[in-house]
Each structure stands twice: as structure tokens, then as C-alpha cells.
Write an enzyme that holds these catalytic residues in place. Sequence first.
Site, PDB file in Angstrom:
ATOM      1  N   LYS A   1       0.818  -0.957   0.012  1.00  0.00           N
ATOM      2  CA  LYS A   1       0.127  -0.053   0.103  1.00  0.00           C
ATOM      3  C   LYS A   1       0.727   0.889  -0.412  1.00  0.00           C
ATOM      4  O   LYS A   1       1.774   1.281   0.603  1.00  0.00           O
ATOM      5  CB  LYS A   1      -0.377  -0.146   1.410  1.00  0.00           C
ATOM      6  CG  LYS A   1      -1.836   1.048   1.673  1.00  0.00           C
ATOM      7  CD  LYS A   1      -2.789   1.536   2.831  1.00  0.00           C
ATOM      8  CE  LYS A   1      -3.329   2.481   3.551  1.00  0.00           C
ATOM      9  NZ  LYS A   1      -4.005   2.595   4.187  1.00  0.00           N
TER      10      LYS A   1
ATOM     11  N   ASP B   1      -2.394  10.218   3.948  1.00  0.00           N
ATOM     12  CA  ASP B   1      -4.029   9.441   4.196  1.00  0.00           C
ATOM     13  C   ASP B   1      -4.613  10.614   5.277  1.00  0.00           C
ATOM     14  O   ASP B   1      -4.450  10.752   6.122  1.00  0.00           O
ATOM     15  CB  ASP B   1      -4.362   8.807   4.662  1.00  0.00           C
ATOM     16  CG  ASP B   1      -5.194   7.760   4.731  1.00  0.00           C
ATOM     17  OD1 ASP B   1      -6.253   8.484   4.446  1.00  0.00           O
ATOM     18  OD2 ASP B   1      -5.436   6.604   6.028  1.00  0.00           O
TER      19      ASP B   1
ATOM     20  N   LYS C   1     -10.187  12.451   8.246  1.00  0.00           N
ATOM     21  CA  LYS C   1      -9.669  12.387   8.921  1.00  0.00           C
ATOM     22  C   LYS C   1     -10.130  13.963  10.563  1.00  0.00           C
ATOM     23  O   LYS C   1      -9.627  15.166  10.081  1.00  0.00           O
ATOM     24  CB  LYS C   1      -8.444  11.877   9.654  1.00  0.00           C
ATOM     25  CG  LYS C   1      -8.152   9.698   9.019  1.00  0.00           C
ATOM     26  CD  LYS C   1      -6.936   9.693   9.208  1.00  0.00           C
ATOM     27  CE  LYS C   1      -6.307   8.541   8.009  1.00  0.00           C
ATOM     28  NZ  LYS C   1      -7.165   7.261   8.823  1.00  0.00           N
TER      29      LYS C   1
ATOM     30  N   GLU D   1      -8.886   3.782   2.100  1.00  0.00           N
ATOM     31  CA  GLU D   1      -9.271   4.033   0.358  1.00  0.00           C
ATOM     32  C   GLU D   1      -7.891   3.210   0.459  1.00  0.00           C
ATOM     33  O   GLU D   1      -7.482   2.824  -0.586  1.00  0.00           O
ATOM     34  CB  GLU D   1      -8.087   5.377   0.426  1.00  0.00           C
ATOM     35  CG  GLU D   1      -6.735   5.985   0.853  1.00  0.00           C
ATOM     36  CD  GLU D   1      -6.140   5.043   2.720  1.00  0.00           C
ATOM     37  OE1 GLU D   1      -7.732   5.019   3.381  1.00  0.00           O
ATOM     38  OE2 GLU D   1      -5.905   5.586   2.710  1.00  0.00           O
TER      39      GLU D   1
ATOM     40  N   ARG E   1      -8.087  -0.213   1.366  1.00  0.00           N
ATOM     41  CA  ARG E   1      -7.984  -1.505   0.243  1.00  0.00           C
ATOM     42  C   ARG E   1      -8.265  -1.608  -1.672  1.00  0.00           C
ATOM     43  O   ARG E   1      -9.026  -2.332  -2.034  1.00  0.00           O
ATOM     44  CB  ARG E   1      -9.485  -2.097   1.650  1.00  0.00           C
ATOM     45  CG  ARG E   1     -10.509  -0.999   1.343  1.00  0.00           C
ATOM     46  CD  ARG E   1     -11.288  -1.990   2.660  1.00  0.00           C
ATOM     47  NE  ARG E   1     -11.115  -0.819   3.884  1.00  0.00           N
ATOM     48  CZ  ARG E   1     -11.879  -1.560   5.419  1.00  0.00           C
ATOM     49  NH1 ARG E   1     -12.840  -1.594   4.892  1.00  0.00           N
ATOM     50  NH2 ARG E   1     -10.865  -0.979   5.690  1.00  0.00           N
TER      51      ARG E   1
HETATM   52  N1  BES Z   1      -4.647   4.890   7.035  1.00  0.00           N
HETATM   53  C1  BES Z   1      -5.382   4.056   8.005  1.00  0.00           C
HETATM   54  C2  BES Z   1      -4.670   2.868   8.604  1.00  0.00           C
HETATM   55  C3  BES Z   1      -4.086   3.537  10.009  1.00  0.00           C
HETATM   56  C4  BES Z   1      -4.402   4.160  10.793  1.00  0.00           C
HETATM   57  C5  BES Z   1      -2.425   3.173   9.952  1.00  0.00           C
HETATM   58  C6  BES Z   1      -3.989   4.674  12.585  1.00  0.00           C
HETATM   59  C7  BES Z   1      -1.970   3.398  10.790  1.00  0.00           C
HETATM   60  C8  BES Z   1      -2.333   3.882  12.155  1.00  0.00           C
HETATM   61  C9  BES Z   1      -6.442   3.537   6.707  1.00  0.00           C
HETATM   62  O1  BES Z   1      -6.515   4.358   5.566  1.00  0.00           O
HETATM   63  C10 BES Z   1      -8.178   3.872   7.354  1.00  0.00           C
HETATM   64  O2  BES Z   1      -7.949   5.039   7.458  1.00  0.00           O
HETATM   65  N2  BES Z   1      -8.607   3.238   7.816  1.00  0.00           N
HETATM   66  C11 BES Z   1      -9.707   3.997   8.338  1.00  0.00           C
HETATM   67  C12 BES Z   1     -10.926   2.653   7.563  1.00  0.00           C
HETATM   68  C13 BES Z   1     -12.448   2.774   8.753  1.00  0.00           C
HETATM   69  C14 BES Z   1     -12.949   3.861   7.929  1.00  0.00           C
HETATM   70  C15 BES Z   1     -13.187   1.043   7.467  1.00  0.00           C
HETATM   71  C16 BES Z   1      -9.652   3.211  10.611  1.00  0.00           C
HETATM   72  O3  BES Z   1      -9.495   2.237  10.509  1.00  0.00           O
HETATM   73  O4  BES Z   1     -10.413   3.872  11.108  1.00  0.00           O
HETATM   74 ZN    ZN Z   2      -4.636   4.464   4.867  1.00  0.00          ZN
HETATM   75 ZN    ZN Z   3      -7.473   6.619   5.309  1.00  0.00          ZN
END
Ligand code: BES
Ligand code: ZN
Ligand code: ZN
Length: 507
Positions: free
Chosen positions: A271, A276, A283, A355, A357
Site C-alpha cells: 500500500k 492519508d 480524518k 482507501e 483496500r
Molecule cells: N491508513 C489508515 C489506517 C491507519 C490508522 C494506519 C492508524 C496507521 C495508523 C486507513 O486508511 C484508514 O483510515 N482506515 C480506516 C478504515 C475505516 C474507515 C473503515 C480506519 O482504520 O479507521
Molecule cells: Zn490509509
Molecule cells: Zn484511510
Amino acid sequence: MITIKPTSQNLWDIVAESYIFFVNESLDSESDNANFTKIQEYYPQVKAVLKKHNFEGKQGQSYILTAMQNDRLVEFIFVGLGKHTKSWDVELEKLRRAIGNVTLLLKKHGLRSAAIGLPEEKPYNISRAELLKQLIVTMHMANYEFNVYKTKEPKKDWQCDVSFVVDASEEKALAASANHGMIMGEAINQARHWADLPANIMTPTALADEAEKIAKQYKLKCTIFGRDEAEKLGMGAFLAVDAGSDQPGKFVILEHKAASKDAQTIALLGKGVMFDTGGISLKQSDFMTGMKYDMSGAAAVIASMKIFAQLNPDINVVGITPLVENMPSGKAARQDDIVTAMNGKSIEIKSTDAEGRLILSDAMCYAEKFHKPDIMIDIATLTGACLYALGYFYSGLMTQDEELMKVLPEIGKKTGDRIWPLPLDDDFKAANNSLVADLANVGCRSYKAGTITAGCFLSEFVDKARWAHIDIAGTADGVPGNISYLGKTSAGAGIRLLVDFVLNFKH
Ligand code: BES
Ligand code: ZN
Ligand code: ZN
């Protein structure tokens, strides 16, 4: 810079500024290693001196004794290993942390050479070659610093030559392991540097350029394309994430070819979200900090490919990294949008923050279609939920392949790149059902288990390959606990694991 070589010289015949000794807790003679015995023979009072200075050999403890040796003032560096345990993997990790501490001390005191006996391999359940390689990789990792933007700190040009004392009979064979370790250490630190660089510098184009440079230097086949080609290929999921950014996304494919015609193919997918923000599903700012590390999976794959290019294993390896920046803008994908991935499956975007996935789904389709891998492993900072499930020390492993489920955690124990299984049962699959499309990109809340439901989402894009998914959201950066060789920024998670898996893959 650390250069390391094995030598069959006697420890005391090596002219070095420092000599290193590992010591077990309580200066326990029963578990004394051969090296400590050496210094005791040379300097019988050493135990009394160490005791007087409250050095007990505890993990993390160290003591430096300046002494005269052959008319030269030298440093004897004692490093604690802690209490002896019966688990080989615990012992090995203690040794890695101890050699990490040694490296930090050598650097702090500006010592330019060190001599050290290669410890006996018996407690560690690995070969001498593997032990030496790991010690070298770990020394490199401990030496890593991200300081290019610290303009006021004088840059120390520290250079240290380290001699590992080995038997004459093994010297030649171990020279290859030492070289192997240096190649790995350098590539791991390069990946950490890419991950530490902020997203205003490390754009998709910048990382694609790095991959291309490596390909040119080490003769890997390299294919890079952007939005136009992605559109032709029908990568609707990748394009949806890419759409919001002014930085054009890049899709990078690096290929290492086996010498044998009938060799199997392993695809490694990483990835690569350079930053992000969450996109339109923005976020909260506290959770956005640190999202420059959201490309750590891609960095791990590119660095691994660099290692394969140099070590030339007889197996085909293809490294695939979709590189994008997840931004909100007038062009960005929205919640409720429906996009179609390369394999024709439609996806309802419930959150633009899920994003990873999306870009990986198209990368998996691409790998299956054009490379027909026997094995496919993806590595991704995919879910915050993984941090809650496993914390910072273990990456999450999800697979329905029994062999991969067995082998990967064992490699984790061996290399220190630890990984722990989470169940990828079909029961979780329905969490990704959508009212209006084939799939939703967020698992239904009532199913909880966000790391697993993300894994299940990815499983929808596997065709024929044996596949495993590795979530490094917790392990990629900011590992707490002052682990001597990980530092406080990027930890280079997954590289030792992937490299060992590929190099030891049995057809
Ligand atoms: N990049 C994040 C996951 C992440 C969070 C990595 C904290 C490292 C530290 C990922 O893209 C994400 O935002 N995932 C969301 C998914 C949700 C919207 C289903 C998450 O984990 O909140
Ligand atoms: Zn991410
Ligand atoms: Zn994300």
C-alpha cells in the site's frame, strides 16, 4: 556508515578501539558465553569491577571500561543480555537489542573500530550464517537516523569497522552472510528514509523515481504508469482514491526474474498512500498526524525488490505498488460513490478513508491478470483497528492458506519482524455486503473486527494465487519501548519478514 567483516584472527590480535562483550544477568557464570570467558581470562578482576559499578548484565544495561591493551588505551564495552530464558526467539530478540545498544554506544562515543566474538549459535536455533547476518542487519538498523532536516545539528560522519571473530573454517562462508546482511540493512534503512520523508517531498512521482533508479542500477524490469493507463485497464478503485490529489498517482511494477524456467512466482504488493487525509471522509486532525507513513507497505516492497536484485534468488518476484495521495477536493471521490475494480466487481464507497483496500484491490487484480503469481502477499498500513487488536509489536497476519499461516509467524520469530494471526473466516465476509453494489469498502459496524473485515474485502480480489495479507498499521512507525534498533520514527516493518520468506521459499 558501518562496515563489517568476519575474521578468524584471535580477538586480542585485532587492533581495534573497542572490544564488545555480551553478559547475562547476575554475571551468571553458568550461562556465560565464550566471549565473556575470554575477557575473564585476560582480565581476571573484571567481574569485581563490573559488580562495583553496579553492572549486573540486565537487559539494556551497559558499562564501558577503559583499559590498557598492548600499550594502547581501548574501551571494553559490556552489554547486558538480561535473564537467561529457555525460548530461542526471546534469546534472539535480546541479542538483537543488545547489539543495537552496542551500535548506539559505538556511535555516541565516536569509536571507529570494534572487535566482537560471534556468539555461539546454540541458544538461538539458527545457523551461524543467519546469526551473523541478523547481527549486521540489526547494527545497520540501530544506526539509522532521520536527521536530514536538522540544519543546526552538525552532521557526524561516523564510520566504524566492525570485526566479528569466527572460526577459520567458516570465515569464507560467513563473508557472504556479512555481505548479505549489509545489503539488507542498507535497503531497510532506505525504506525507512522514504517513509520518514514527509508527503510534500515524498510524492507518488518521487517514490516511483526511486523505484526506477533502483531498477536501472540493479537491472530489474520496471513498469510505471499513471492515470491514463489505469483508466484503460479499468482500475476504477485505484482511480477513485487518486482523483482528489493534484499529485498524479503512479502504479509501479518491479520484476526480478529467476534463472530457472520453471520457477514459481511470488507477488508482493504494498500500500502506497503517500498521505492519508481520509479524503472527503476527512480524518480528525489528531488522527491525520503521522499519515505520511501510510506508504510504508510500498516502501517495504520496493526495498525488498532492491535486495532480491542484489542477492538474485532463483524465484520470480514481482513487486507491485500503487502510489497515491488521499486528498479531499472537488475532484475527489465521495461517500456513496460506486466504482468498479479491474475484475469487474462494483464497490460502494462508504468511507473515502478506507482507501488502502481500494488501491490494493486493483493491484491484486493486476497481479493476478498479468503475473499469475503462485503466491501473493500484500503488506499495508490498512486499519487503525489493528493497532487496537495487536498494538505496536506485532503485525497482523490474515490468510486461509495453512502453509503461509504456519511459515510466516515462524519467520517473524526468527527475524524479529513479529507477526500474529487473525482469523479470516468466511463468516466475516458478509460484513462487506452493500445494498447497492457488489461490495462496500467498509465492513458493517455490527461485525466489529475492522482489521479482519478489511482482509475479507481484499480476499474478493484474489483469483488463483495462494494469498496472505499483512497489516502493519501498528508496527510501521513510532514503536514505543525504546527498542534499541527501531528508533522512534519508521521501523521498516515487514522487510525482514518478506525477504526471508522469499529467499527461503521452497518450490
Ligand atoms: N491508513 C489508515 C489506517 C491507519 C490508522 C494506519 C492508524 C496507521 C495508523 C486507513 O486508511 C484508514 O483510515 N482506515 C480506516 C478504515 C475505516 C474507515 C473503515 C480506519 O482504520 O479507521
Ligand atoms: Zn490509509
Ligand atoms: Zn484511510
